[in-house]
Design a protein around this motif. Structure first.
Motif, PDB file in Angstrom:
ATOM      1  N   LEU A  73       0.917  -1.315  -0.151  1.00 24.30           N
ATOM      2  CA  LEU A  73      -0.129   0.077  -0.066  1.00 24.30           C
ATOM      3  C   LEU A  73       0.878   1.112  -0.228  1.00 24.30           C
ATOM      4  CD1 LEU A  73      -3.013   1.151   0.366  1.00 24.30           C
ATOM      5  CD2 LEU A  73      -2.319   1.410   2.711  1.00 24.30           C
ATOM      6  N   ILE A  74       1.834   1.362   0.683  1.00 24.12           N
ATOM      7  CA  ILE A  74       2.785   2.471   1.017  1.00 24.12           C
ATOM      8  C   ILE A  74       3.620   2.703  -0.324  1.00 24.12           C
ATOM      9  CG2 ILE A  74       4.829   3.291   2.037  1.00 24.12           C
ATOM     10  CD1 ILE A  74       3.965   2.133   4.601  1.00 24.12           C
ATOM     11  N   SER A  75       4.029   1.513  -1.068  1.00 22.21           N
ATOM     12  CA  SER A  75       4.846   1.852  -2.163  1.00 22.21           C
ATOM     13  C   SER A  75       3.616   2.281  -3.323  1.00 22.21           C
ATOM     14  CB  SER A  75       5.275   0.332  -2.821  1.00 22.21           C
ATOM     15  OG  SER A  75       4.564  -0.492  -2.952  1.00 22.21           O
ATOM     16  N   VAL A  76       2.505   1.561  -3.403  1.00 20.82           N
ATOM     17  CA  VAL A  76       1.519   2.358  -4.466  1.00 20.82           C
ATOM     18  C   VAL A  76       1.272   3.759  -4.355  1.00 20.82           C
ATOM     19  CG1 VAL A  76      -0.529   1.940  -5.558  1.00 20.82           C
ATOM     20  CG2 VAL A  76       0.650  -0.018  -4.991  1.00 20.82           C
ATOM     21  N   ALA A  77       0.987   4.056  -2.767  1.00 20.93           N
ATOM     22  CA  ALA A  77       0.684   5.520  -2.614  1.00 20.93           C
ATOM     23  C   ALA A  77       1.848   6.277  -3.076  1.00 20.93           C
ATOM     24  CB  ALA A  77       0.382   5.346  -1.092  1.00 20.93           C
ATOM     25  N   ALA A  78       3.029   5.871  -2.552  1.00 23.95           N
ATOM     26  CA  ALA A  78       4.269   6.892  -2.883  1.00 23.95           C
ATOM     27  C   ALA A  78       4.140   7.121  -4.393  1.00 23.95           C
ATOM     28  CB  ALA A  78       5.576   6.326  -2.570  1.00 23.95           C
ATOM     29  N   LEU A  79       3.624   6.259  -5.340  1.00 27.56           N
ATOM     30  CA  LEU A  79       3.553   6.498  -6.673  1.00 27.56           C
ATOM     31  C   LEU A  79       2.439   7.483  -6.978  1.00 27.56           C
ATOM     32  CD1 LEU A  79       5.401   5.533  -9.111  1.00 27.56           C
ATOM     33  CD2 LEU A  79       3.576   3.688  -9.349  1.00 27.56           C
ATOM     34  N   ILE A  80       1.267   6.933  -6.419  1.00 25.08           N
ATOM     35  CA  ILE A  80      -0.065   7.655  -6.883  1.00 25.08           C
ATOM     36  C   ILE A  80      -0.371   8.855  -6.203  1.00 25.08           C
ATOM     37  CG2 ILE A  80      -2.716   7.097  -6.693  1.00 25.08           C
ATOM     38  CD1 ILE A  80      -1.568   5.337  -8.735  1.00 25.08           C
ATOM     39  N   ILE A  81      -0.290   9.231  -5.023  1.00 29.68           N
ATOM     40  CA  ILE A  81      -0.544  10.426  -4.354  1.00 29.68           C
ATOM     41  C   ILE A  81       0.345  11.524  -4.917  1.00 29.68           C
ATOM     42  CG2 ILE A  81      -0.506  11.630  -2.009  1.00 29.68           C
ATOM     43  CD1 ILE A  81      -1.072   9.013  -0.763  1.00 29.68           C
ATOM     44  N   PRO A  82       1.560  11.742  -5.216  1.00 28.83           N
ATOM     45  CA  PRO A  82       2.022  12.815  -5.813  1.00 28.83           C
ATOM     46  C   PRO A  82       1.468  12.981  -7.033  1.00 28.83           C
ATOM     47  CG  PRO A  82       3.837  11.521  -4.909  1.00 28.83           C
ATOM     48  CD  PRO A  82       2.453  10.672  -4.901  1.00 28.83           C
ATOM     49  N   TYR A  83       1.067  12.171  -7.925  1.00 28.26           N
ATOM     50  CA  TYR A  83       0.518  12.174  -9.300  1.00 28.26           C
ATOM     51  C   TYR A  83      -0.852  12.793  -9.190  1.00 28.26           C
ATOM     52  CZ  TYR A  83      -1.913  11.017 -13.401  1.00 28.26           C
ATOM     53  OH  TYR A  83      -2.699  10.940 -14.724  1.00 28.26           O
ATOM     54  N   ILE A  84      -1.774  12.364  -8.258  1.00 31.28           N
ATOM     55  CA  ILE A  84      -3.042  12.896  -8.121  1.00 31.28           C
ATOM     56  C   ILE A  84      -3.084  14.429  -7.521  1.00 31.28           C
ATOM     57  CG2 ILE A  84      -5.141  12.788  -6.795  1.00 31.28           C
ATOM     58  CD1 ILE A  84      -4.627   9.736  -6.654  1.00 31.28           C
ATOM     59  N   ARG A  85      -1.932  14.645  -6.741  1.00 30.03           N
ATOM     60  CA  ARG A  85      -1.825  16.173  -6.429  1.00 30.03           C
ATOM     61  C   ARG A  85      -1.523  17.021  -7.386  1.00 30.03           C
ATOM     62  NH1 ARG A  85      -0.399  17.605  -0.594  1.00 30.03           N
ATOM     63  NH2 ARG A  85       0.426  19.332  -1.615  1.00 30.03           N
ATOM     64  N   PHE A  86      -0.502  16.599  -8.202  1.00 33.56           N
ATOM     65  CA  PHE A  86      -0.194  17.162  -9.582  1.00 33.56           C
ATOM     66  C   PHE A  86      -1.157  17.531 -10.189  1.00 33.56           C
ATOM     67  CE2 PHE A  86       1.494  16.795 -13.953  1.00 33.56           C
ATOM     68  CZ  PHE A  86       2.259  17.679 -13.825  1.00 33.56           C
ATOM     69  N   THR A  87      -2.186  16.377 -10.909  1.00 30.87           N
ATOM     70  CA  THR A  87      -3.274  16.326 -11.499  1.00 30.87           C
ATOM     71  C   THR A  87      -4.101  17.654 -11.177  1.00 30.87           C
ATOM     72  OG1 THR A  87      -2.693  14.211 -11.875  1.00 30.87           O
ATOM     73  CG2 THR A  87      -4.425  15.015 -13.085  1.00 30.87           C
ATOM     74  N   LEU A  88      -4.513  17.622  -9.904  1.00 30.60           N
ATOM     75  CA  LEU A  88      -5.551  18.379  -9.173  1.00 30.60           C
ATOM     76  C   LEU A  88      -5.014  19.864  -9.210  1.00 30.60           C
ATOM     77  CD1 LEU A  88      -6.707  16.451  -6.236  1.00 30.60           C
ATOM     78  CD2 LEU A  88      -7.868  17.011  -8.426  1.00 30.60           C
ATOM     79  N   LYS A  89      -3.682  20.037  -9.252  1.00 32.96           N
ATOM     80  CA  LYS A  89      -2.912  21.407  -9.012  1.00 32.96           C
ATOM     81  C   LYS A  89      -3.340  21.913 -10.408  1.00 32.96           C
ATOM     82  CE  LYS A  89       1.003  22.337  -7.617  1.00 32.96           C
ATOM     83  NZ  LYS A  89       2.212  22.148  -6.685  1.00 32.96           N
ATOM     84  N   THR A  90      -2.772  21.111 -11.467  1.00 30.72           N
ATOM     85  CA  THR A  90      -2.913  21.657 -12.893  1.00 30.72           C
ATOM     86  C   THR A  90      -4.329  21.845 -13.345  1.00 30.72           C
ATOM     87  OG1 THR A  90      -2.263  19.345 -13.149  1.00 30.72           O
ATOM     88  CG2 THR A  90      -0.785  20.822 -13.969  1.00 30.72           C
ATOM     89  N   GLU A  91      -5.090  20.997 -12.970  1.00 31.01           N
ATOM     90  CA  GLU A  91      -6.691  21.295 -13.245  1.00 31.01           C
ATOM     91  C   GLU A  91      -6.993  22.531 -12.781  1.00 31.01           C
ATOM     92  OE1 GLU A  91      -8.851  17.520 -12.407  1.00 31.01           O
ATOM     93  OE2 GLU A  91      -7.901  16.644 -14.294  1.00 31.01           O
ATOM     94  N   ALA A  92      -6.775  22.604 -11.419  1.00 32.11           N
ATOM     95  CA  ALA A  92      -7.365  23.853 -10.890  1.00 32.11           C
ATOM     96  C   ALA A  92      -6.670  25.166 -11.566  1.00 32.11           C
ATOM     97  CB  ALA A  92      -6.748  23.882  -9.189  1.00 32.11           C
ATOM     98  N   GLN A  93      -5.528  25.020 -12.116  1.00 29.27           N
ATOM     99  CA  GLN A  93      -4.783  26.332 -12.781  1.00 29.27           C
ATOM    100  C   GLN A  93      -5.523  26.610 -14.069  1.00 29.27           C
ATOM    101  OE1 GLN A  93      -0.825  25.205 -12.730  1.00 29.27           O
ATOM    102  NE2 GLN A  93      -0.160  25.817 -10.853  1.00 29.27           N
ATOM    103  N   GLN A  94      -6.083  25.482 -14.805  1.00 28.12           N
ATOM    104  CA  GLN A  94      -6.459  25.768 -16.092  1.00 28.12           C
ATOM    105  C   GLN A  94      -8.084  26.288 -15.996  1.00 28.12           C
ATOM    106  OE1 GLN A  94      -6.337  21.802 -17.685  1.00 28.12           O
ATOM    107  NE2 GLN A  94      -4.242  21.975 -18.289  1.00 28.12           N
TER     108      GLN A  94
END
Lengths: 295, 426
Positions: free
Chosen positions: A274-295
């Motif tokens: 779970l930790i290894s998958v989260a380490a991959l996914i969570i930064p990605y989700i944060r990044f995606t949400l941030k770019t979507e908010a900027q658009q």
């Protein structure tokens, strides 16, 4: 502007899903963490505090070392292979050839099959028998005179995992092709034309214009393929059964918990996954949400 | 207006879901109809002779108890690898089947009895007179503190060396009875370009390991491994591991991709000379249409002549069984002469009872029956007799690591550690 009355109704309507997610995902994660910190071994639950011992034992466990190594090999070969093949197929299809729809479906179809089916087919294709019992791909190689290509496939010492990744590439490269094709089609034609007017070669256009613009697609594909390969289980079991040489954390988790009744250890492996998958996914989700908010 | 309609509909749907949930709960707690009842029996017998044997026993059950509905809750997977996971989950959830299949021995005692999941059956044994007809060697293996916990239905032999008589004859090789004779025989075959030994996936390697341990250590020291009186770190065990490592050098290179059937088939097809597998292989050879003593021959594994390494399938009564009365009826059939005579010839095993009619059985099984009553009896590791599930899994892991790195000392250290962490060693 949302009215207060609607707000309440919205809350009521989504509350069952929120409740279900809270119970069936987060409560169970919490329970698994608790089990991973316990001495539970055997059929009877035992929540005696064991600190981080299950985790430290795993890090000293030679089998877990094999698992980590196998996962790295699988992830490396599978992700790199799928990205390269997927990109290549997408570029080919993007040339405006006849029957594009047919080929697009052809390459995408393997994705519709479950890993179990893929595994059963590739188990036969990658039959490592030698001598008079040749079959599958090795037999094909021998028919066309390429005997030197005959391989031990997944029974190759140390690198057998790469053969399993071949089957996964076959299944998922069509998916990365679809992602890249959509990405290529979204690039405005004007950019390409402008580059051509400036005298850029086809290769330069791909290197300096297309690839940078496709970076978000590559990132998405990387994340999706990456978390799939961390959790791989069914494909390996279908091709090779439960052999230690092809062990990965998910298989160890299964065997520790259900065959050996080491519930504490099994839960610890689950939490590490779970930790290894989260380490991959969570930064990605944060990044995606941030770019979507900027658009 | 639309919104109101939507809200109304949502409420209705939620309410009906809630009602349905209550309805489900009500039905589940309903008592079984008088005189009828049903029994859910859990096993991993889903294919070949195993499933056919179970069907034959169910037929006997249906004739004796026409009012009881039999629910066959079998889950596929060799040696119960998948079924046991499903069972463990159901036991955790407090939803046990009425009765399930368990290997007699530590798999039963060290797992289900230790977990308080099964009921003692002493009264049933007395009422049915089973103590007089079940073998004396078997009862202690299914008992703890004077309580008997399961009903054995069959006996299989694990230490069988299958060979291809034609290949041995053509190369002038005698059937080996000691480890050294076996190595000499395999050297001759290898030199003649014959594949000496057929081997399959990982669990068949564990099966091979236990027969090599038995063949090298002898029956008494082998038994000592499991009660702590033989030291896993001793020089004798090291010799056994060296022997095992040597045996592996004669095996086919693609073993990891072969099931036990694939490996056994290599012998009867003339692609390999020897294979070590339990006597369920005899049933498989008959299924393939092969003839005993022409297409395949058998002998005790090298070094284990006069020893019968056994395993036994048995059925238990769950604590909190939904219908204990129907479950007891099932156990009565499983332990009866009629039930076992229907089951075993089809499954390809011999009766756990000592009074079955010999003429019902084929050539191999008759020889197994003779050996069972005259040989020294020891238990199998791979098939749950001598070690509990945790210990067996640790040994299996150590074996897997050994097969890939070939380091004898690490293997032995891991075996010592496994006995300390999950076995009787201190």
């Amino acid at each position: 502007m949302i009215r207060d009355k609607d707000r309440i109704l919205n809350l009521i309507l989504i509350s069952p899903s929120i409740l279900a997610v809270l119970i069936f995902i987060y409560a169970f994660i919490g329970w698994s963490i608790r089990v991973s910190l316990s001495k539970w071994k055997g059929l009877t639950p035992d929540y005696t505090w064991n600190g981080l011992n299950n985790f430290t034992e795993l890090f000293a466990d030679p089998r877990f070392a094999v698992d980590v190594r196998n996962t790295l090999i699988f992830t490396g070969v599978f992700v790199a292979g799928s990205l390269l093949l997927g990109f290549f197929l997408a570029v080919m299809l993007d040339q405006g050839l006849r029957g594009e729809g047919f080929f697009r479906s052809l390459f995408l179809f393997p994705m519709a099959i479950s890993y179990i089916v893929t595994g059963v087919v590739w188990r036969w294709l990658m039959n490592p028998a030698m001598g008079t019992r040749l079959s599958g791909l090795n037999l094909l190689f021998s028919y066309i005179g390429l005997d030197s290509l005959a391989s031990a496939w997944h029974t190759t010492p140390r690198w057998g995992m790469a053969a399993i990744a071949l089957a996964a590439i076959w299944q998922m490269s069509g998916y990365t092709m679809a992602l890249y094709l959509a990405g290529l089609r979204a690039i405005p034609q004007e950019l390409k034309e402008a580059a051509q007017i400036d005298g850029a070669s086809e290769l330069q256009i791909y290197r300096h214009i297309m690839l940078p613009l496709l970076a978000p697609v590559t990132l998405s594909a990387l994340i999706i393929l990456g978390h799939m390969s961390l959790k791989v289980f069914d494909l390996i079991v279908a091709i090779a059964g439960k052999q230690l040489e092809l062990d990965v954390p998910a298989i160890y988790m299964w065997q520790a918990t259900f065959d050996g009744l080491f519930y504490g250890r099994g839960a610890a492996i689950g939490i590490l996954l779970l930790i290894s998958v989260a380490a991959l996914i969570i930064p990605y989700i944060r990044f995606t949400l941030k770019t979507e908010a900027q658009q | 207006m639309n919104k109101k309609l939507f809200a109304l509909l949502s409420t209705l749907i939620l309410a009906s879901l809630a009602l349905a949930a209550c309805g489900g709960g009500g039905a589940a707690t309903q008592a079984p109809a008088a005189g009828g009842g049903k029994v859910e029996v859990f096993s991993w017998w889903t294919g070949g002779g195993e499933a056919a044997g179970l069907e034959a026993m169910i037929k006997v059950f249906n004739e004796k108890y026409p009012d009881v509905e039999f629910i066959n809750a079998a889950v596929a997977g060799g040696a119960g690898t998948n079924a046991r996971a499903v069972l463990a989950t159901r036991l955790q959830a407090g939803d046990p089947p009425d009765s399930w299949q368990g290997h007699a021995g530590q798999e039963l005692i060290g797992t289900y009895v230790a977990g308080g999941q099964i009921e003692p059956l002493n009264e049933l044994y007395e009422a049915e007179g089973w103590l007089a007809v079940m073998p004396e060697t078997l009862i202690p293996l299914i008992s703890q503190d004077g309580n008997i916990y399961s009903v054995p239905v069959n006996i299989h032999r694990a230490n069988v060396l299958w060979y291809n008589p034609g290949i041995l004859e053509a190369n002038g090789v005698e059937v080996p009875s000691t480890m050294d004779e076996w190595f000499a025989a395999m050297d001759t075959l290898k030199a003649a370009g014959v594949q000496p030994l057929a081997l399959g996936e990982q669990w068949t390697k564990l099966h091979l390991l236990e027969t090599v341990l038995l063949g090298t250590l002898g029956a008494d020291a082998y038994n000592g491994l499991w009660d702590g009186s033989t030291d896993w770190g001793s020089a004798e065990v090291k010799t056994a591991i060296d022997n095992f490592a040597k045996v592996l050098t004669y095996a086919n290179t693609d073993s990891a991709s072969l099931s036990w059937q694939d490996a056994a088939q290599l012998v009867v097809n003339g692609d390999a000379a020897f294979n070590v597998m339990g006597d369920w292989a005899a049933g498989y050879f008959i299924e393939l249409g092969k003839t005993a003593n022409t297409d395949y021959g058998w002998a005790p594994t090298p070094g284990s002549v006069g020893v019968f390494q056994f395993l036994s399938d048995s059925f238990v009564l769950a604590v909190g069984a939904p219908d204990p009365e129907a479950a007891t009826s099932w156990l009565k059939i499983a332990g009866s002469k009629e039930g076992q005579e229907a089951f075993n010839p089809v499954k390809g095993s011999i009766c756990a009872r000592t009074d079955c009619d010999k003429t019902l059985f084929g050539e191999y099984l008759q020889s197994a029956m003779a050996d069972w009553s005259s040989n020294k009896v020891v238990g199998s590791l791979t098939h749950g007799v001598v070690a509990n599930d945790s210990w067996k899994t640790e040994i299996d892991t150590a074996l897997g690591l050994f097969v890939s790195d070939g380091n004898v000392d690490t293997f032995q250290t891991a075996l010592v550690a496994a006995c300390t962490s999950s076995g009787p060693c201190k």
